[in-house]
Write a protein that holds these residues in place. Structure first.
Motif, PDB file in Angstrom:
ATOM      1  N   GLN A  73       0.749  -1.106  -0.221  1.00 14.02           N
ATOM      2  CA  GLN A  73      -0.210  -0.168  -0.047  1.00 14.02           C
ATOM      3  C   GLN A  73       0.961   1.330   0.279  1.00 14.02           C
ATOM      4  OE1 GLN A  73      -2.770  -1.480   3.349  1.00 14.02           O
ATOM      5  NE2 GLN A  73      -3.806  -0.656   2.039  1.00 14.02           N
ATOM      6  N   CYS A 102     -10.777   0.248   3.776  1.00 13.00           N
ATOM      7  CA  CYS A 102      -9.466   0.178   2.910  1.00 13.00           C
ATOM      8  C   CYS A 102      -8.907   1.210   3.093  1.00 13.00           C
ATOM      9  CB  CYS A 102      -9.231  -1.134   2.044  1.00 13.00           C
ATOM     10  SG  CYS A 102      -7.362  -1.128   1.505  1.00 13.00           S
ATOM     11  N   LEU A 103      -7.157   1.567   2.960  1.00 13.82           N
ATOM     12  CA  LEU A 103      -6.934   2.451   2.841  1.00 13.82           C
ATOM     13  C   LEU A 103      -7.134   3.382   1.804  1.00 13.82           C
ATOM     14  CD1 LEU A 103      -5.358   3.070   6.535  1.00 13.82           C
ATOM     15  CD2 LEU A 103      -7.109   4.233   6.304  1.00 13.82           C
ATOM     16  N   HIS A 122      -7.879  -9.399   6.080  1.00 15.23           N
ATOM     17  CA  HIS A 122      -7.714  -8.551   4.751  1.00 15.23           C
ATOM     18  C   HIS A 122      -6.154  -7.339   4.630  1.00 15.23           C
ATOM     19  CE1 HIS A 122      -9.201  -4.258   3.782  1.00 15.23           C
ATOM     20  NE2 HIS A 122      -8.294  -3.949   4.008  1.00 15.23           N
ATOM     21  N   GLU A 123      -5.379  -7.668   5.403  1.00 18.44           N
ATOM     22  CA  GLU A 123      -3.499  -7.116   5.484  1.00 18.44           C
ATOM     23  C   GLU A 123      -3.844  -8.247   4.446  1.00 18.44           C
ATOM     24  OE1 GLU A 123      -3.628  -3.964   5.740  1.00 18.44           O
ATOM     25  OE2 GLU A 123      -5.236  -4.545   6.852  1.00 18.44           O
ATOM     26  N   HIS A 144      -3.584  -8.495   1.143  1.00 18.10           N
ATOM     27  CA  HIS A 144      -2.695  -7.489  -0.194  1.00 18.10           C
ATOM     28  C   HIS A 144      -0.844  -7.286  -0.374  1.00 18.10           C
ATOM     29  CE1 HIS A 144      -4.929  -3.259   0.762  1.00 18.10           C
ATOM     30  NE2 HIS A 144      -5.301  -3.654   1.428  1.00 18.10           N
TER      31      HIS A 144
END
Ligand code: NI
Length: 179
Positions: A52, A101-102, A143-144, A147
């Motif tokens: 990210q 999510c950012l 979730h993380e 990525h």
């Protein structure tokens, strides 16, 4: 310490399968972890993955000792640096819940995730991590780590009717609607 810009959905760098970390306890890895922490805190994130901020390595951070204003009603998740993770579901059970999510700012969606998982990997010093998690903790880890496999949560959704703007879905969270 540096607060980085967070890549947004549409950036091809978010779709790569990240590279495993080859060397632990290095200056470069410690600097990456510091930058991830600074960037996550500045954005009130529940977690952040190296891709990210444009870094093609299997490093995620998540959790906090303080409640997250973006997720005020969620249980605390222990602050964790997780490198080269492996996730194993402990049952076939899944559960649906909202995620943000950012890299998908201002949106929330209902995402199915495994309810019970084991996750393994290493911290930044190379010490092994081996935990069992359920519920919100398990969700954050999935979730993380997604990525790192080039997956954003909308790619895991099964009902796009349950995808929308935070300010519409959760007006009480409007102060954080730019996340
Ligand atoms: Ni995310």
């Amino acid at each position: 310490m540096t607060v980085h810009d967070i890549l947004k959905m549409g950036d091809a760098r978010l779709l790569r399968v990240a590279q495993p970390v080859a060397a632990f306890d290095t200056d470069a890895l410690h600097l990456l972890v510091t930058d991830l922490l600074d960037t996550m805190r500045a954005a009130n994130g529940a977690g952040l993955a190296a891709p990210q901020i444009g870094v093609d390595l299997q490093v995620v951070i998540f959790g906090s000792n303080a409640r997250n204003p973006r997720y005020p009603d969620r249980p605390l998740v222990p602050p964790t640096v997780l490198v080269n993770p492996v996730i194993t579901p402990l049952s076939e059970a899944t559960e649906d819940d909202w995620e943000g999510c950012l890299s998908v700012p201002g949106m929330r969606g209902i995402v199915p995730r495994w309810s019970h998982i084991r996750y393994t990997g290493f911290d930044q010093y190379g010490d092994p991590i081996d935990r069992v998690a359920e519920g919100f903790h398990a969700r954050v880890v999935q979730h993380e780590c997604d990525h790192l496999w080039g997956k954003l949560y909308p790619m895991r959704m099964t009902d796009m009717g349950k995808f929308g703007f935070t300010e519409v879905l959760f007006p009480d969270l409007a102060a954080y609607a730019d996340d």
